[in-house]
Each structure stands twice: as C-alpha cells, then as structure tokens.
Scaffold this motif. Sequence first.
Motif, PDB file in Angstrom:
ATOM      1  N   LEU A  93       0.854  -1.180   0.000  1.00  0.00           N
ATOM      2  CA  LEU A  93       0.000   0.000   0.000  1.00  0.00           C
ATOM      3  C   LEU A  93       0.894   1.236   0.000  1.00  0.00           C
ATOM      4  O   LEU A  93       1.944   1.245   0.628  1.00  0.00           O
ATOM      5  CB  LEU A  93      -0.893   0.014   1.246  1.00  0.00           C
ATOM      6  CG  LEU A  93      -1.843  -1.172   1.400  1.00  0.00           C
ATOM      7  CD1 LEU A  93      -2.528  -1.108   2.759  1.00  0.00           C
ATOM      8  CD2 LEU A  93      -2.866  -1.165   0.281  1.00  0.00           C
ATOM      9  N   PRO A  94       0.455   2.300  -0.664  1.00  0.00           N
ATOM     10  CA  PRO A  94       1.264   3.523  -0.626  1.00  0.00           C
ATOM     11  C   PRO A  94       1.292   4.097   0.790  1.00  0.00           C
ATOM     12  O   PRO A  94       0.253   4.278   1.403  1.00  0.00           O
ATOM     13  CB  PRO A  94       0.554   4.467  -1.595  1.00  0.00           C
ATOM     14  CG  PRO A  94      -0.698   3.804  -2.030  1.00  0.00           C
ATOM     15  CD  PRO A  94      -0.721   2.421  -1.487  1.00  0.00           C
ATOM     16  N   ARG A  95       2.475   4.314   1.321  1.00  0.00           N
ATOM     17  CA  ARG A  95       2.633   4.880   2.659  1.00  0.00           C
ATOM     18  C   ARG A  95       3.096   6.328   2.611  1.00  0.00           C
ATOM     19  O   ARG A  95       2.866   7.079   3.524  1.00  0.00           O
ATOM     20  CB  ARG A  95       3.631   4.058   3.482  1.00  0.00           C
ATOM     21  CG  ARG A  95       3.181   2.663   3.735  1.00  0.00           C
ATOM     22  CD  ARG A  95       2.036   2.658   4.718  1.00  0.00           C
ATOM     23  NE  ARG A  95       1.662   1.292   5.032  1.00  0.00           N
ATOM     24  CZ  ARG A  95       0.440   0.936   5.324  1.00  0.00           C
ATOM     25  NH1 ARG A  95      -0.523   1.807   5.340  1.00  0.00           N
ATOM     26  NH2 ARG A  95       0.159  -0.320   5.584  1.00  0.00           N
ATOM     27  N   VAL A  96       3.785   6.677   1.549  1.00  0.00           N
ATOM     28  CA  VAL A  96       4.222   8.052   1.353  1.00  0.00           C
ATOM     29  C   VAL A  96       3.407   8.581   0.185  1.00  0.00           C
ATOM     30  O   VAL A  96       3.535   8.099  -0.932  1.00  0.00           O
ATOM     31  CB  VAL A  96       5.728   8.120   1.024  1.00  0.00           C
ATOM     32  CG1 VAL A  96       6.155   9.538   0.748  1.00  0.00           C
ATOM     33  CG2 VAL A  96       6.538   7.510   2.142  1.00  0.00           C
ATOM     34  N   GLY A  97       2.553   9.536   0.463  1.00  0.00           N
ATOM     35  CA  GLY A  97       1.696  10.052  -0.591  1.00  0.00           C
ATOM     36  C   GLY A  97       2.475  10.816  -1.635  1.00  0.00           C
ATOM     37  O   GLY A  97       3.356  11.605  -1.313  1.00  0.00           O
ATOM     38  N   GLY A  98       2.141  10.567  -2.858  1.00  0.00           N
ATOM     39  CA  GLY A  98       2.752  11.300  -3.957  1.00  0.00           C
ATOM     40  C   GLY A  98       1.683  11.711  -4.937  1.00  0.00           C
ATOM     41  O   GLY A  98       0.784  10.931  -5.272  1.00  0.00           O
ATOM     42  N   TRP A  99       1.758  12.919  -5.411  1.00  0.00           N
ATOM     43  CA  TRP A  99       0.702  13.422  -6.276  1.00  0.00           C
ATOM     44  C   TRP A  99       0.637  12.684  -7.601  1.00  0.00           C
ATOM     45  O   TRP A  99      -0.412  12.660  -8.236  1.00  0.00           O
ATOM     46  CB  TRP A  99       0.849  14.928  -6.474  1.00  0.00           C
ATOM     47  CG  TRP A  99       2.044  15.352  -7.278  1.00  0.00           C
ATOM     48  CD1 TRP A  99       3.330  15.509  -6.840  1.00  0.00           C
ATOM     49  CD2 TRP A  99       2.060  15.648  -8.667  1.00  0.00           C
ATOM     50  NE1 TRP A  99       4.145  15.890  -7.863  1.00  0.00           N
ATOM     51  CE2 TRP A  99       3.382  15.996  -9.005  1.00  0.00           C
ATOM     52  CE3 TRP A  99       1.097  15.666  -9.671  1.00  0.00           C
ATOM     53  CZ2 TRP A  99       3.760  16.343 -10.285  1.00  0.00           C
ATOM     54  CZ3 TRP A  99       1.475  16.027 -10.940  1.00  0.00           C
ATOM     55  CH2 TRP A  99       2.798  16.356 -11.242  1.00  0.00           C
ATOM     56  N   THR A 100       1.710  12.047  -8.025  1.00  0.00           N
ATOM     57  CA  THR A 100       1.682  11.315  -9.294  1.00  0.00           C
ATOM     58  C   THR A 100       1.107   9.915  -9.147  1.00  0.00           C
ATOM     59  O   THR A 100       0.928   9.225 -10.139  1.00  0.00           O
ATOM     60  CB  THR A 100       3.098  11.213  -9.887  1.00  0.00           C
ATOM     61  OG1 THR A 100       3.950  10.570  -8.936  1.00  0.00           O
ATOM     62  CG2 THR A 100       3.648  12.577 -10.237  1.00  0.00           C
ATOM     63  N   GLY A 101       0.793   9.496  -7.935  1.00  0.00           N
ATOM     64  CA  GLY A 101       0.280   8.150  -7.697  1.00  0.00           C
ATOM     65  C   GLY A 101      -1.224   8.086  -7.543  1.00  0.00           C
ATOM     66  O   GLY A 101      -1.752   7.066  -7.113  1.00  0.00           O
ATOM     67  N   VAL A 102      -1.921   9.189  -7.884  1.00  0.00           N
ATOM     68  CA  VAL A 102      -3.374   9.222  -7.713  1.00  0.00           C
ATOM     69  C   VAL A 102      -4.068   9.552  -9.029  1.00  0.00           C
ATOM     70  O   VAL A 102      -3.454  10.077  -9.962  1.00  0.00           O
ATOM     71  CB  VAL A 102      -3.793  10.255  -6.640  1.00  0.00           C
ATOM     72  CG1 VAL A 102      -3.197   9.902  -5.279  1.00  0.00           C
ATOM     73  CG2 VAL A 102      -3.405  11.663  -7.056  1.00  0.00           C
TER      74      VAL A 102
END
Length: 168
Positions: A21-30
């Motif tokens: 699961l993504p734990r570090v949010g990144g704007w390119t991952g949404v």
Amino acid sequence: MRAEWGASFTVLSPRALERLLPRVGGWTGVEDPSRYDGRRHPPLLGAQRLSVTNVSPFASGALATALEVVESVGVAAIHNRIAETAERLITGLVEAGVTVLSPTRRGDRAGIVVARTPSGSGSSATDRLADAGITVTGHGPDRVRFSVHATTAPDAIDATVEVMANTP
C-alpha cells in the motif's frame, strides 16, 4: 548505487503489488493528479500508485550510468570491494582502540560500520571528520555511522581511523 537524487526502480510480482500500500503520498500516484479540488483522490491501479513524483531526466541519466558501471564490473566485484573496505575500516578502528558497535563478521554485515566515540564526543568526531573531508552521520551523543562504498579509497579509510583515534 550513488546515482544522485535517490533515483531507483523496482520490479514487483503481482503478489507483492497486491500487498503493498502507498505509505508516502505522492501526487503522481493518484487519479486526476492535476485536479486541485481539496479532495483525496483514489490511488492509481498497479505500481504507479506507489509513485511519489515525476521522474527527473537528470536522475534517470545518472541511474543509467551507475547501472552501466555495475554491469561493467559485476555485482560480485562490487560486493567484495565493499566487504574488503569495511574490513579495513573495522580493523583500523579496533587497532586504534575505537569500539565498533555494528557486526564485524563479514557474513553479518554490509558496508555500514558504526563506532562509539568517547563519551559525549559524537559531534566533535563528526566535525573533525568533516574537516578532514570525510562525510559521516552522527548517531546520538557517542556514535558515528560510516558508509563505505566500492569507490572509497584506502587513504580515506586511513584518514578516518586517524581522526577517530585522536578524537578526545
């Protein structure tokens, strides 16, 4: 790999991808990353959901160059060089009376060596090492973390041991 900017890549099996699961949010991952509406956007499907930011062409070029170097000499040669360099550092520190806190057996360690400095002199040691052109990480008031690389020169190890041996 010392490829600058922390550039890297990963390969994931379907099973791993399913579990990560993504734990570090990144704007390119949404989904719809450029829609600035103040709402939480759902993660993308697949490995892209783990993306943190756009790829830098400079970092990608540096990573490609680093991979070419690895391919030219081989992973085993790099591994052996790091192990030999770490051994030289550990041996030098121990002979100088500096306590090594990290594993010292070759099979139990990597290229990281942690040593104890005289009580409360961690910042003094890191400052003196920096003055000698040696980059380390201070850990607490009495520990220094060294990270040797395949390109670490023997004279850098000798200088490191000399500074650590003479730190008050």
